[in-house]
Each structure stands twice: as structure tokens, then as C-alpha cells.
Design a protein around this motif. Structure first.
Motif, PDB file in Angstrom:
ATOM      1  N   ASN A  69      11.442  58.024 171.270  1.00  0.00           N
ATOM      2  CA  ASN A  69      12.197  56.925 171.861  1.00  0.00           C
ATOM      3  C   ASN A  69      12.628  55.948 170.780  1.00  0.00           C
ATOM      4  OD1 ASN A  69      12.030  57.736 174.564  1.00  0.00           O
ATOM      5  ND2 ASN A  69       9.988  56.890 174.741  1.00  0.00           N
ATOM      6  N   HIS A  95      15.844  52.063 180.011  1.00  0.00           N
ATOM      7  CA  HIS A  95      14.681  52.095 180.905  1.00  0.00           C
ATOM      8  C   HIS A  95      14.630  50.845 181.790  1.00  0.00           C
ATOM      9  CE1 HIS A  95      12.950  55.714 179.263  1.00  0.00           C
ATOM     10  NE2 HIS A  95      13.038  55.229 178.043  1.00  0.00           N
ATOM     11  N   GLN A 134      15.136  50.690 185.936  1.00  0.00           N
ATOM     12  CA  GLN A 134      14.177  50.083 186.857  1.00  0.00           C
ATOM     13  C   GLN A 134      14.861  49.058 187.757  1.00  0.00           C
ATOM     14  OE1 GLN A 134      11.194  51.058 187.535  1.00  0.00           O
ATOM     15  NE2 GLN A 134      10.920  49.499 189.083  1.00  0.00           N
ATOM     16  N   ILE A 187       6.298  48.407 183.273  1.00  0.00           N
ATOM     17  CA  ILE A 187       7.374  48.640 182.309  1.00  0.00           C
ATOM     18  C   ILE A 187       7.638  47.383 181.495  1.00  0.00           C
ATOM     19  CG2 ILE A 187       9.868  49.058 182.091  1.00  0.00           C
ATOM     20  CD1 ILE A 187       9.576  51.043 184.442  1.00  0.00           C
TER      21      ILE A 187
END
Length: 79
Positions: free
Chosen positions: A3, A11, A15, A39
Motif C-alpha cells: 500500500n 480507503h 468507507q 480505519i
């Protein structure tokens, strides 16, 4: 794991999209909210780590050293 810092935005926005799904039931919203909190906690640590790397690069530069080894990798390259 490969990543990159640039993946973090993807990401986080994914979300947000899950949380904004109007078809979610209360149970699903709760699950996604808990996932979102996790997260965000991990993202915060990633950002703090990148900030530390940038601060180290700045310090190295101020003392005449090459700051490149201290910079976070972006898109698989050092900036």
C-alpha cells in the motif's frame, strides 16, 4: 503489503461511500461506523508516521544531509 500513502484516500473515501448508502439498515450502519472508526485510527497512525518521516527529512536537510532516504514513498518512488 504494498500500500502507498496515496491509497489511504481511496480507503477513506470508500468507507464514506459505504456509510452514505441510504439502503443500510441500523445494524449495518453500526457495523460500518465501527469499521470506520478502526480505519480512521489506523489512518491517523499512518499519517503520523509519514509526518515523522517528513520531519526527519527536513532535519537531515537542515544539517546538510540528503533528505531523500527519510521521505515516505509515494507511488513506489521517493519524491
Amino acid at each position: 503489503m504494498k500500500n502507498k500513502l496515496s491509497d489511504l484516500n481511496n480507503h477513506l473515501f470508500a468507507q464514506i461511500e459505504r456509510l452514505s448508502d441510504e439502503d443500510l439498515k441500523a445494524e449495518d450502519i453500526d457495523r460500518e461506523a465501527r469499521r470506520g472508526e478502526a480505519i480512521v485510527a489506523v489512518a491517523d497512525q499512518i499519517i503520523r508516521n509519514a509526518r515523522l518521516q517528513i520531519d526527519a527529512a527536513r532535519l537531515a536537510s537542515e544539517y546538510g544531509s540528503d533528505p531523500t532516504p527519510y521521505l515516505p514513498q509515494i507511488e513506489g518512488k521517493r519524491q
